[in-house]
Design an enzyme around this catalytic site. Structure first.
Site, PDB file in Angstrom:
ATOM      1  N   LYS A 168     -79.077-103.911 -15.005  1.00  0.00           N
ATOM      2  CA  LYS A 168     -79.200-102.937 -16.103  1.00  0.00           C
ATOM      3  C   LYS A 168     -78.787-103.559 -17.443  1.00  0.00           C
ATOM      4  CE  LYS A 168     -76.238-100.041 -14.264  1.00  0.00           C
ATOM      5  NZ  LYS A 168     -75.921-100.791 -13.037  1.00  0.00           N
ATOM      6  N   ARG A 185     -65.096-109.936 -14.111  1.00  0.00           N
ATOM      7  CA  ARG A 185     -64.623-108.556 -14.274  1.00  0.00           C
ATOM      8  C   ARG A 185     -63.622-108.168 -13.188  1.00  0.00           C
ATOM      9  NH1 ARG A 185     -69.965-104.980 -15.248  1.00  0.00           N
ATOM     10  NH2 ARG A 185     -68.746-103.633 -13.884  1.00  0.00           N
ATOM     11  N   ARG A 205     -74.079 -90.938 -14.713  1.00  0.00           N
ATOM     12  CA  ARG A 205     -73.891 -91.433 -13.346  1.00  0.00           C
ATOM     13  C   ARG A 205     -73.591 -90.303 -12.377  1.00  0.00           C
ATOM     14  NH1 ARG A 205     -72.184 -97.097 -14.974  1.00  0.00           N
ATOM     15  NH2 ARG A 205     -72.217 -98.277 -13.066  1.00  0.00           N
ATOM     16  N   ARG A 241     -68.093 -99.191  -5.225  1.00  0.00           N
ATOM     17  CA  ARG A 241     -69.071 -98.804  -6.256  1.00  0.00           C
ATOM     18  C   ARG A 241     -70.428 -98.500  -5.639  1.00  0.00           C
ATOM     19  NH1 ARG A 241     -67.955-103.892  -9.378  1.00  0.00           N
ATOM     20  NH2 ARG A 241     -69.724-103.512 -10.750  1.00  0.00           N
ATOM     21  N   ARG A 249     -71.241-113.079 -11.280  1.00  0.00           N
ATOM     22  CA  ARG A 249     -71.343-112.577 -12.665  1.00  0.00           C
ATOM     23  C   ARG A 249     -70.125-113.007 -13.488  1.00  0.00           C
ATOM     24  NH1 ARG A 249     -72.729-106.447 -13.743  1.00  0.00           N
ATOM     25  NH2 ARG A 249     -71.109-106.043 -12.189  1.00  0.00           N
TER      26      ARG A 249
HETATM   27  P1  ADP Z   1     -75.725-104.331 -14.036  1.00  0.00           P
HETATM   28  O1  ADP Z   1     -75.556-104.071 -15.510  1.00  0.00           O
HETATM   29  O2  ADP Z   1     -76.803-103.506 -13.421  1.00  0.00           O
HETATM   30  O3  ADP Z   1     -74.443-104.266 -13.273  1.00  0.00           O
HETATM   31  P2  ADP Z   1     -76.123-107.149 -14.819  1.00  0.00           P
HETATM   32  O4  ADP Z   1     -77.207-107.151 -15.811  1.00  0.00           O
HETATM   33  O5  ADP Z   1     -74.720-107.336 -15.278  1.00  0.00           O
HETATM   34  O6  ADP Z   1     -76.223-105.831 -13.892  1.00  0.00           O
HETATM   35  O7  ADP Z   1     -76.492-108.262 -13.723  1.00  0.00           O
HETATM   36  C1  ADP Z   1     -75.599-108.577 -12.643  1.00  0.00           C
HETATM   37  C2  ADP Z   1     -75.560-110.096 -12.452  1.00  0.00           C
HETATM   38  O8  ADP Z   1     -76.809-110.535 -11.934  1.00  0.00           O
HETATM   39  C3  ADP Z   1     -75.338-110.899 -13.721  1.00  0.00           C
HETATM   40  O9  ADP Z   1     -74.592-112.045 -13.396  1.00  0.00           O
HETATM   41  C4  ADP Z   1     -76.750-111.277 -14.178  1.00  0.00           C
HETATM   42  O10 ADP Z   1     -76.763-112.472 -14.928  1.00  0.00           O
HETATM   43  C5  ADP Z   1     -77.467-111.424 -12.840  1.00  0.00           C
HETATM   44  N1  ADP Z   1     -78.877-110.999 -12.878  1.00  0.00           N
HETATM   45  C6  ADP Z   1     -79.373-109.876 -13.459  1.00  0.00           C
HETATM   46  N2  ADP Z   1     -80.712-109.808 -13.289  1.00  0.00           N
HETATM   47  C7  ADP Z   1     -81.071-110.917 -12.581  1.00  0.00           C
HETATM   48  C8  ADP Z   1     -82.333-111.422 -12.100  1.00  0.00           C
HETATM   49  N3  ADP Z   1     -83.476-110.742 -12.297  1.00  0.00           N
HETATM   50  N4  ADP Z   1     -82.316-112.582 -11.426  1.00  0.00           N
HETATM   51  C9  ADP Z   1     -81.136-113.252 -11.203  1.00  0.00           C
HETATM   52  N5  ADP Z   1     -79.933-112.835 -11.630  1.00  0.00           N
HETATM   53  C10 ADP Z   1     -79.893-111.678 -12.312  1.00  0.00           C
HETATM   54  P1  ADP Z   2     -71.979-101.815 -13.118  1.00  0.00           P
HETATM   55  O1  ADP Z   2     -73.195-100.997 -13.165  1.00  0.00           O
HETATM   56  O2  ADP Z   2     -72.184-103.266 -13.105  1.00  0.00           O
HETATM   57  O3  ADP Z   2     -71.054-101.361 -12.015  1.00  0.00           O
HETATM   58  P2  ADP Z   2     -70.870-100.780 -15.690  1.00  0.00           P
HETATM   59  O4  ADP Z   2     -70.443-101.763 -16.693  1.00  0.00           O
HETATM   60  O5  ADP Z   2     -72.024 -99.908 -16.005  1.00  0.00           O
HETATM   61  O6  ADP Z   2     -71.090-101.638 -14.380  1.00  0.00           O
HETATM   62  O7  ADP Z   2     -69.641 -99.847 -15.296  1.00  0.00           O
HETATM   63  C1  ADP Z   2     -68.407-100.382 -14.885  1.00  0.00           C
HETATM   64  C2  ADP Z   2     -67.472 -99.273 -14.457  1.00  0.00           C
HETATM   65  O8  ADP Z   2     -67.176 -98.419 -15.577  1.00  0.00           O
HETATM   66  C3  ADP Z   2     -68.018 -98.326 -13.388  1.00  0.00           C
HETATM   67  O9  ADP Z   2     -67.844 -98.831 -12.067  1.00  0.00           O
HETATM   68  C4  ADP Z   2     -67.158 -97.082 -13.637  1.00  0.00           C
HETATM   69  O10 ADP Z   2     -65.856 -97.246 -13.132  1.00  0.00           O
HETATM   70  C5  ADP Z   2     -67.073 -97.070 -15.157  1.00  0.00           C
HETATM   71  N1  ADP Z   2     -68.195 -96.311 -15.736  1.00  0.00           N
HETATM   72  C6  ADP Z   2     -69.240 -96.799 -16.449  1.00  0.00           C
HETATM   73  N2  ADP Z   2     -70.099 -95.826 -16.779  1.00  0.00           N
HETATM   74  C7  ADP Z   2     -69.601 -94.681 -16.240  1.00  0.00           C
HETATM   75  C8  ADP Z   2     -70.046 -93.345 -16.194  1.00  0.00           C
HETATM   76  N3  ADP Z   2     -71.208 -92.964 -16.763  1.00  0.00           N
HETATM   77  N4  ADP Z   2     -69.265 -92.428 -15.548  1.00  0.00           N
HETATM   78  C9  ADP Z   2     -68.106 -92.774 -14.969  1.00  0.00           C
HETATM   79  N5  ADP Z   2     -67.635 -94.031 -14.965  1.00  0.00           N
HETATM   80  C10 ADP Z   2     -68.369 -94.992 -15.585  1.00  0.00           C
END
Ligand code: ADP
Ligand code: ADP
Ligand code: ZN
Length: 215
Positions: free
Chosen positions: A13, A160, A88, A171, A127
């Site tokens: 995302k 993280r 979410r 999660r 990541r």
């Molecule tokens: P989210 O915001 O959904 O948690 P991220 O964009 O932070 O996801 O991506 C999670 C990890 O996977 C990061 O280390 C990112 O660089 C990697 N990643 C994201 N998309 C791809 C892809 N299409 N191919 C390989 N690695 C990816």
């Molecule tokens: P990812 O999709 O990679 O888990 P995010 O950066 O979107 O990571 O979110 C990290 C953390 O922040 C989530 O696991 C949650 O604890 C909190 N968080 C983010 N967005 C929300 C939301 N909309 N509602 C509740 N908690 C949230």
């Protein structure tokens, strides 16, 4: 253009949102990023939120809705925005709808990035995030030019607090039980688009473009 980017943790995302906002010049609103930034700045909201985040739990709907409500009032979000990682829960989705109705508007599209759990675990383990600007890297697929240093701003890269095995498991469970039901909510509105997130970065983005260019 008012869009949501959804998907399980690690689906891509944040990575795809960064490309979309650069291309369309729209503000990005990521609740996860806002919480981490607040925590890194020793802000009380960030410190409170991190108690939940580090164990993989959701921050309360009240706190989360409030920071989004506040952010949507800023002038740059009036015409267009991209929401990443919010809503979410169904309660957050209802709260968002209320905010948008008050603004006299609604969502244009919900982009749902799909991935298998194996891929998600692998991605979160590798990541790394910039402490200063929030840019995201991957130790194999998106390596920084210099180890441990952000290409964009020179900031320090860190893993993280919530990218631990236990927290990732939690999660994913929460995603299944609390966030997945939202897909149905948006599907009924006829604005949901599924994207295969298990492809290379550019291919995922190209598929998203196909949806956005027709909005
Ligand atoms: P989210 O915001 O959904 O948690 P991220 O964009 O932070 O996801 O991506 C999670 C990890 O996977 C990061 O280390 C990112 O660089 C990697 N990643 C994201 N998309 C791809 C892809 N299409 N191919 C390989 N690695 C990816
Ligand atoms: P990812 O999709 O990679 O888990 P995010 O950066 O979107 O990571 O979110 C990290 C953390 O922040 C989530 O696991 C949650 O604890 C909190 N968080 C983010 N967005 C929300 C939301 N909309 N509602 C509740 N908690 C949230
Ligand atoms: Zn940086």
């Amino acid at each position: 253009m008012k869009i949501l980017v959804m998907g399980p943790p690690g689906a891509g995302k944040g990575s795809q949102s960064a490309k979309i906002v650069e291309r369309y010049k729209i503000p990005s609103i990521s609740t996860g990023h806002m919480f981490r930034e607040a925590y890194n700045n020793n802000d009380p909201v960030g410190i409170e939120a991190m108690k939940f985040i580090k164990n993989g739990n959701l921050v309360s709907d009240e706190i989360t809705n409030e920071i989004v409500r506040h952010r949507l009032k800023e002038e740059d979000a009036e015409r267009s925005f991209l929401l990443d990682g919010y809503p979410r829960t169904v309660r957050q989705a209802v709260a968002l709808d209320e905010m948008l109705v008050k603004m006299g508007t609604g969502l244009s599209a919900v982009i749902n990035i799909l991935s298998s759990n194996d891929v998600l675990f692998e991605r979160m383990e590798a990541r790394r995030v910039c402490k200063k600007c929030g840019a995201t890297y991957h130790l194999v697929f998106k390596k920084p030019h210099v180890n441990g240093v952000c290409d964009k701003c020179g900031g320090e890269l860190y893993q993280r607090e919530d990218d631990t095995l236990e927290s990732v498991k939690r999660r994913l469970e929460i995603y299944e039980s609390k966030t997945k039901p939202l897909l149905d909510y948006y599907d009924k509105k006829g604005i949901l688009y599924h994207i295969n997130g298990m492809q290379p970065f550019d291919k995922v983005y190209a598929d998203i473009e196909l949806v956005l260019r027709d909005l």
